[in-house]
Design a protein around this motif. Sequence first.
Motif, PDB file in Angstrom:
ATOM      1  N   ILE A 293       4.175  15.228  -5.539  1.00  0.00           N
ATOM      2  CA  ILE A 293       4.642  16.534  -5.074  1.00  0.00           C
ATOM      3  C   ILE A 293       6.020  16.792  -5.683  1.00  0.00           C
ATOM      4  N   LEU A 294       6.193  17.971  -6.285  1.00  0.00           N
ATOM      5  CA  LEU A 294       7.467  18.351  -6.893  1.00  0.00           C
ATOM      6  C   LEU A 294       8.184  19.363  -6.013  1.00  0.00           C
ATOM      7  N   ILE A 295       9.466  19.092  -5.722  1.00  0.00           N
ATOM      8  CA  ILE A 295      10.309  20.006  -4.940  1.00  0.00           C
ATOM      9  C   ILE A 295      11.492  20.403  -5.825  1.00  0.00           C
ATOM     10  N   GLU A 296      11.509  21.665  -6.269  1.00  0.00           N
ATOM     11  CA  GLU A 296      12.537  22.142  -7.196  1.00  0.00           C
ATOM     12  C   GLU A 296      13.508  23.084  -6.477  1.00  0.00           C
TER      13      GLU A 296
ATOM     14  N   GLU B  29      -2.473   8.312  -1.076  1.00  0.00           N
ATOM     15  CA  GLU B  29      -3.601   9.212  -0.841  1.00  0.00           C
ATOM     16  C   GLU B  29      -4.339   8.903   0.459  1.00  0.00           C
ATOM     17  N   LYS B  30      -4.502   7.630   0.796  1.00  0.00           N
ATOM     18  CA  LYS B  30      -5.301   7.259   1.965  1.00  0.00           C
ATOM     19  C   LYS B  30      -4.545   7.474   3.273  1.00  0.00           C
TER      20      LYS B  30
ATOM     21  N   ALA C  57       1.783  17.930  -8.222  1.00  0.00           N
ATOM     22  CA  ALA C  57       2.160  17.558  -9.597  1.00  0.00           C
ATOM     23  C   ALA C  57       1.286  16.443 -10.171  1.00  0.00           C
ATOM     24  N   GLY C  58       0.014  16.364  -9.751  1.00  0.00           N
ATOM     25  CA  GLY C  58      -0.899  15.399 -10.340  1.00  0.00           C
ATOM     26  C   GLY C  58      -0.994  14.098  -9.561  1.00  0.00           C
ATOM     27  N   LYS C  59      -1.739  13.141 -10.120  1.00  0.00           N
ATOM     28  CA  LYS C  59      -1.999  11.855  -9.481  1.00  0.00           C
ATOM     29  C   LYS C  59      -1.270  10.733 -10.220  1.00  0.00           C
ATOM     30  N   ASP C  60      -1.078   9.592  -9.507  1.00  0.00           N
ATOM     31  CA  ASP C  60      -0.422   8.435 -10.116  1.00  0.00           C
ATOM     32  C   ASP C  60      -0.697   7.222  -9.224  1.00  0.00           C
ATOM     33  N   LYS C  61      -0.171   6.057  -9.628  1.00  0.00           N
ATOM     34  CA  LYS C  61      -0.274   4.856  -8.810  1.00  0.00           C
ATOM     35  C   LYS C  61       1.106   4.259  -8.575  1.00  0.00           C
ATOM     36  N   VAL C  62       1.321   3.733  -7.350  1.00  0.00           N
ATOM     37  CA  VAL C  62       2.553   3.045  -6.979  1.00  0.00           C
ATOM     38  C   VAL C  62       2.167   1.779  -6.231  1.00  0.00           C
ATOM     39  N   ALA C  63       2.727   0.635  -6.634  1.00  0.00           N
ATOM     40  CA  ALA C  63       2.383  -0.662  -6.027  1.00  0.00           C
ATOM     41  C   ALA C  63       0.876  -0.878  -6.005  1.00  0.00           C
ATOM     42  N   GLY C  64       0.208  -0.374  -7.036  1.00  0.00           N
ATOM     43  CA  GLY C  64      -1.233  -0.535  -7.141  1.00  0.00           C
ATOM     44  C   GLY C  64      -2.046   0.415  -6.288  1.00  0.00           C
TER      45      GLY C  64
END
Length: 325
Positions: A143-146, A161-162, A130-137
């Motif tokens: 990931i989407l779970i429907e 990511e790392k 579901a695309g990229k984003d940042k959390v805590a920098g």
Amino acid sequence: MRNKLAMVVFGAGLSLQAWASDIAGVQPWLEKMHQAAHMLNYEGTFVYGQQDQLSSIRIIHSVSEAGERERLISMDGTGREVLRDGDRVTCIYPDSQSVMVEKSRPRAKYPPTFPVEIGELNNHYRLSLAGKDKVAGEPTQKILIEPRDNLRYGHLLWVHEKTGLLLKTNLLNERNKPVEQFMFTQIIFLDDVPEDALEPDINKEDFTWYEASDNPQSAEAEQRSEWYIATLPPGFKQDMSRMHRIPNSVMPVEHRVYSDGLASVSVFIEKDDNKSSDNLFGGSHMGAVNAHGRNLNGYHVTVVGEVPQATVKMIGESVHYRELP
């Protein structure tokens, strides 16, 4: 007619290709998440929120030759702690001066855990990137779970990511609205963790200790039990069953857990002593947690889980008592 049929077949082929692509894309991230959850040394702070309540928790996680250890400390005044050491879990409650020790590791709530393999999960959920984003920098993959029905909740995950560590989750209700959130606000990855950082700051002699039974029942043992559940939601199977005492509970409690591999529901069965006014009758909810209670044959049955109300009601009304020969 032939043109319409060709369009349907062509559309089905595209859908199948998209499904296969989603599976191929999500599976490596689930494997990376699982490895990160058990193989990293780190210290951080995360928040857990539902409804108008927000809790802040400090976490210290260690992996060494001695095994996997973890310490969770509430930062909101109660001082409650959870210590995990291999398959041993110790819950410390300073407000009631009590400690509960579990010999078998329960399904962890903090941080949330997810299956490694998509497998049967795909029968009841759709998984996609579901695309990229940042959390805590930190950069993350979403990931989407429907859910494929109205008997379970959805999830939105943010994966580092790392390292693959899960940094944020949203639990989504039937209207696709967040009803519960877990999110790191600060995270530091470490080479090693000092031993004293994993020890609680309590005087053990001042606390009352409770230890759960270390003999979970098998499915075969449940078949011999006086209690059985006639109807479970599709995909739900028994995950655990044991008898134990809960702090402040006079009688032993039979505790069962049923899971579809992602969602889980607890069933508590205890003798009704007619002295407790706290027993739940009918439905209730708090944030993402729904519950259903009823009396049956002199016992009280309570079903609790982070699933829709329809699910706990279905299970609660399906609990039955049978006379054993």
